[in-house]
Write a protein that holds these residues in place. Sequence first.
Motif, PDB file in Angstrom:
ATOM      1  N   LEU A 152      12.684 -44.200  39.526  1.00 51.71           N
ATOM      2  CA  LEU A 152      13.839 -44.671  38.755  1.00 51.71           C
ATOM      3  C   LEU A 152      13.592 -44.407  37.277  1.00 51.71           C
ATOM      4  CD1 LEU A 152      14.499 -48.131  40.458  1.00 51.71           C
ATOM      5  CD2 LEU A 152      15.968 -46.122  40.591  1.00 51.71           C
ATOM      6  N   VAL A 153      14.286 -43.426  36.725  1.00 49.85           N
ATOM      7  CA  VAL A 153      14.237 -43.183  35.283  1.00 49.85           C
ATOM      8  C   VAL A 153      15.411 -43.944  34.684  1.00 49.85           C
ATOM      9  CG1 VAL A 153      14.239 -41.478  33.443  1.00 49.85           C
ATOM     10  CG2 VAL A 153      13.242 -40.903  35.676  1.00 49.85           C
ATOM     11  N   ASP A 167      18.411 -37.741  32.644  1.00 49.46           N
ATOM     12  CA  ASP A 167      17.709 -36.599  32.068  1.00 49.46           C
ATOM     13  C   ASP A 167      16.960 -35.845  33.170  1.00 49.46           C
ATOM     14  OD1 ASP A 167      15.217 -35.257  30.896  1.00 49.46           O
ATOM     15  OD2 ASP A 167      16.340 -35.751  29.076  1.00 49.46           O
ATOM     16  N   LEU A 168      17.347 -34.594  33.392  1.00 52.33           N
ATOM     17  CA  LEU A 168      16.786 -33.816  34.489  1.00 52.33           C
ATOM     18  C   LEU A 168      15.275 -33.673  34.386  1.00 52.33           C
ATOM     19  CD1 LEU A 168      17.195 -32.002  36.990  1.00 52.33           C
ATOM     20  CD2 LEU A 168      17.549 -30.090  35.409  1.00 52.33           C
ATOM     21  N   VAL A 169      14.755 -33.408  33.199  1.00 51.23           N
ATOM     22  CA  VAL A 169      13.317 -33.195  33.027  1.00 51.23           C
ATOM     23  C   VAL A 169      12.540 -34.464  33.370  1.00 51.23           C
ATOM     24  CG1 VAL A 169      11.514 -32.675  31.346  1.00 51.23           C
ATOM     25  CG2 VAL A 169      13.650 -31.374  31.319  1.00 51.23           C
ATOM     26  N   LYS A 170      13.028 -35.617  32.911  1.00 50.69           N
ATOM     27  CA  LYS A 170      12.354 -36.883  33.231  1.00 50.69           C
ATOM     28  C   LYS A 170      12.407 -37.172  34.729  1.00 50.69           C
ATOM     29  CE  LYS A 170      13.525 -39.103  28.815  1.00 50.69           C
ATOM     30  NZ  LYS A 170      14.321 -40.202  28.204  1.00 50.69           N
ATOM     31  N   ILE A 171      13.552 -36.917  35.347  1.00 54.61           N
ATOM     32  CA  ILE A 171      13.691 -37.159  36.787  1.00 54.61           C
ATOM     33  C   ILE A 171      12.735 -36.266  37.564  1.00 54.61           C
ATOM     34  CG2 ILE A 171      15.262 -36.958  38.756  1.00 54.61           C
ATOM     35  CD1 ILE A 171      17.547 -37.690  36.799  1.00 54.61           C
ATOM     36  N   MET A 172      12.668 -34.998  37.191  1.00 48.86           N
ATOM     37  CA  MET A 172      11.772 -34.073  37.889  1.00 48.86           C
ATOM     38  C   MET A 172      10.312 -34.517  37.790  1.00 48.86           C
ATOM     39  SD  MET A 172      13.493 -30.435  36.778  1.00 48.86           S
ATOM     40  CE  MET A 172      12.096 -29.468  37.330  1.00 48.86           C
ATOM     41  N   ALA A 173       9.888 -34.955  36.622  1.00 51.88           N
ATOM     42  CA  ALA A 173       8.496 -35.377  36.444  1.00 51.88           C
ATOM     43  C   ALA A 173       8.172 -36.592  37.304  1.00 51.88           C
ATOM     44  CB  ALA A 173       8.230 -35.682  34.967  1.00 51.88           C
ATOM     45  N   LEU A 174       9.099 -37.553  37.361  1.00 45.06           N
ATOM     46  CA  LEU A 174       8.823 -38.773  38.127  1.00 45.06           C
ATOM     47  C   LEU A 174       8.915 -38.509  39.626  1.00 45.06           C
ATOM     48  CD1 LEU A 174       8.019 -41.634  37.293  1.00 45.06           C
ATOM     49  CD2 LEU A 174      10.400 -42.322  37.617  1.00 45.06           C
ATOM     50  N   VAL A 175       9.842 -37.641  40.038  1.00 45.98           N
ATOM     51  CA  VAL A 175       9.919 -37.253  41.449  1.00 45.98           C
ATOM     52  C   VAL A 175       8.627 -36.559  41.873  1.00 45.98           C
ATOM     53  CG1 VAL A 175      11.041 -35.607  43.016  1.00 45.98           C
ATOM     54  CG2 VAL A 175      12.429 -37.204  41.669  1.00 45.98           C
ATOM     55  N   PRO A 190      20.402 -39.374  40.577  1.00 50.80           N
ATOM     56  CA  PRO A 190      21.196 -38.172  40.324  1.00 50.80           C
ATOM     57  C   PRO A 190      20.998 -37.723  38.886  1.00 50.80           C
ATOM     58  CG  PRO A 190      22.591 -40.113  40.204  1.00 50.80           C
ATOM     59  CD  PRO A 190      21.222 -40.596  40.601  1.00 50.80           C
ATOM     60  N   CYS A 191      21.041 -36.429  38.650  1.00 51.55           N
ATOM     61  CA  CYS A 191      20.966 -35.933  37.277  1.00 51.55           C
ATOM     62  C   CYS A 191      22.383 -35.793  36.721  1.00 51.55           C
ATOM     63  CB  CYS A 191      20.211 -34.613  37.194  1.00 51.55           C
ATOM     64  SG  CYS A 191      20.782 -33.338  38.325  1.00 51.55           S
ATOM     65  N   THR A 192      22.479 -35.626  35.421  1.00 52.25           N
ATOM     66  CA  THR A 192      23.786 -35.591  34.766  1.00 52.25           C
ATOM     67  C   THR A 192      24.661 -34.479  35.319  1.00 52.25           C
ATOM     68  OG1 THR A 192      22.803 -36.524  32.760  1.00 52.25           O
ATOM     69  CG2 THR A 192      24.941 -35.443  32.530  1.00 52.25           C
ATOM     70  N   ASP A 193      24.086 -33.306  35.567  1.00 56.32           N
ATOM     71  CA  ASP A 193      24.815 -32.185  36.153  1.00 56.32           C
ATOM     72  C   ASP A 193      24.386 -32.018  37.604  1.00 56.32           C
ATOM     73  OD1 ASP A 193      26.025 -29.862  36.935  1.00 56.32           O
ATOM     74  OD2 ASP A 193      25.113 -28.589  35.398  1.00 56.32           O
ATOM     75  N   PRO A 194      25.221 -32.408  38.587  1.00 54.40           N
ATOM     76  CA  PRO A 194      24.818 -32.304  39.996  1.00 54.40           C
ATOM     77  C   PRO A 194      24.417 -30.897  40.423  1.00 54.40           C
ATOM     78  CG  PRO A 194      26.847 -33.583  39.769  1.00 54.40           C
ATOM     79  CD  PRO A 194      26.579 -32.968  38.431  1.00 54.40           C
ATOM     80  N   VAL A 201      14.981 -31.105  44.023  1.00 57.56           N
ATOM     81  CA  VAL A 201      14.564 -30.847  45.406  1.00 57.56           C
ATOM     82  C   VAL A 201      13.345 -29.939  45.423  1.00 57.56           C
ATOM     83  CG1 VAL A 201      15.256 -29.791  47.597  1.00 57.56           C
ATOM     84  CG2 VAL A 201      16.893 -31.196  46.310  1.00 57.56           C
ATOM     85  N   GLU A 202      13.344 -28.924  44.593  1.00 61.93           N
ATOM     86  CA  GLU A 202      12.224 -27.971  44.556  1.00 61.93           C
ATOM     87  C   GLU A 202      10.931 -28.641  44.115  1.00 61.93           C
ATOM     88  OE1 GLU A 202      11.187 -23.566  42.684  1.00 61.93           O
ATOM     89  OE2 GLU A 202      12.686 -24.828  41.707  1.00 61.93           O
ATOM     90  N   VAL A 203      10.996 -29.454  43.075  1.00 62.66           N
ATOM     91  CA  VAL A 203       9.779 -30.052  42.528  1.00 62.66           C
ATOM     92  C   VAL A 203       9.198 -31.113  43.456  1.00 62.66           C
ATOM     93  CG1 VAL A 203      10.679 -32.009  41.172  1.00 62.66           C
ATOM     94  CG2 VAL A 203       8.792 -30.634  40.264  1.00 62.66           C
ATOM     95  N   ALA A 204      10.008 -31.587  44.426  1.00 60.73           N
ATOM     96  CA  ALA A 204       9.504 -32.560  45.409  1.00 60.73           C
ATOM     97  C   ALA A 204       8.602 -31.924  46.450  1.00 60.73           C
ATOM     98  CB  ALA A 204      10.673 -33.256  46.099  1.00 60.73           C
TER      99      ALA A 204
END
Length: 283
Positions: A152-153, A167-175, A190-194, A201-204
């Motif tokens: 949860l960011v 923020d996509l970058v923050k979400i990716m890092a925490l995922v 969800p990120c700002t731009d779906p 998904v890739e970074v997971a």
Amino acid sequence: MVTPRLDRMFNASGRCLDVAIDHGMVDEPSFLGGIENMRTTVHTLAEAEPDVIQLTPGMVRHLDGLRGRRRPALALRTDVSNVYGSTLPRHPFSTLVDEVVDIAVAADAVCVVVNLMQLPDQPELHHQCIRNISRLKRATERAGMPLMIEPLVMAPNSRGGYQVDGDLVKIMALVRQAAELGADVIKADPCTDPEEFHRVVEVATSVPVLVRGGGRAPDDELLERTAQIMRQGAAGIVYGRNIIHHPHPRRMVRALMTLVHEPDTPLQTARDILSGTEPDSRH
């Protein structure tokens, strides 16, 4: 060892709709709308046949009496937090329920759910979450119980409490941290731009990613966002308030089930199910 439970969670399509109604755990009055009578809420949702219902240890009993197709699988919430209001408390915490994996096994859950929270200027809370996950991971491995981690960011509480940063970058890092900590399933913001969600998904790294719904959104916005997310490779969704606060929660579940399990279905079909002008093909 976790595979049989994950097979039940994701069924034949390999996707999942999890209806989260564990909000009463956090002592936030504004979260109780639509779940005041939990037995009625659980039974109403079960009639729509979602894949999973997410409950707390004290609310599992409301699945009693549901059998066959009307009994959804159970995802069990494992932790209690106090950071969801519009004002951050003097002592933010996230605490695991004692022996919660034993409770999950006894209740025949398909997974347990735990937070990995990142709040502005709250590193101690993030540390608590990592400790919780580390304790829980050992117990889930022993029991063959899948672990769903919920990164949860969060935006500052002053924006209204429990708001997604986006923020996509923050979400990716925490995922990615959740995957590194041993998640079997990830429930992500969800990120700002779906249309950018494929990067989450890739970074997971092959861990199935479910997308949380957040606060109540207009119907058409929610359906369109869900369709976009599923096209981006999400394994499913975890929605709560957008279902239980809806005037027709059963229709909403059925419309979302169509988008999750049949991603090539025209968006208008889901709209028609929600409006009641086209019945769900399963009913």
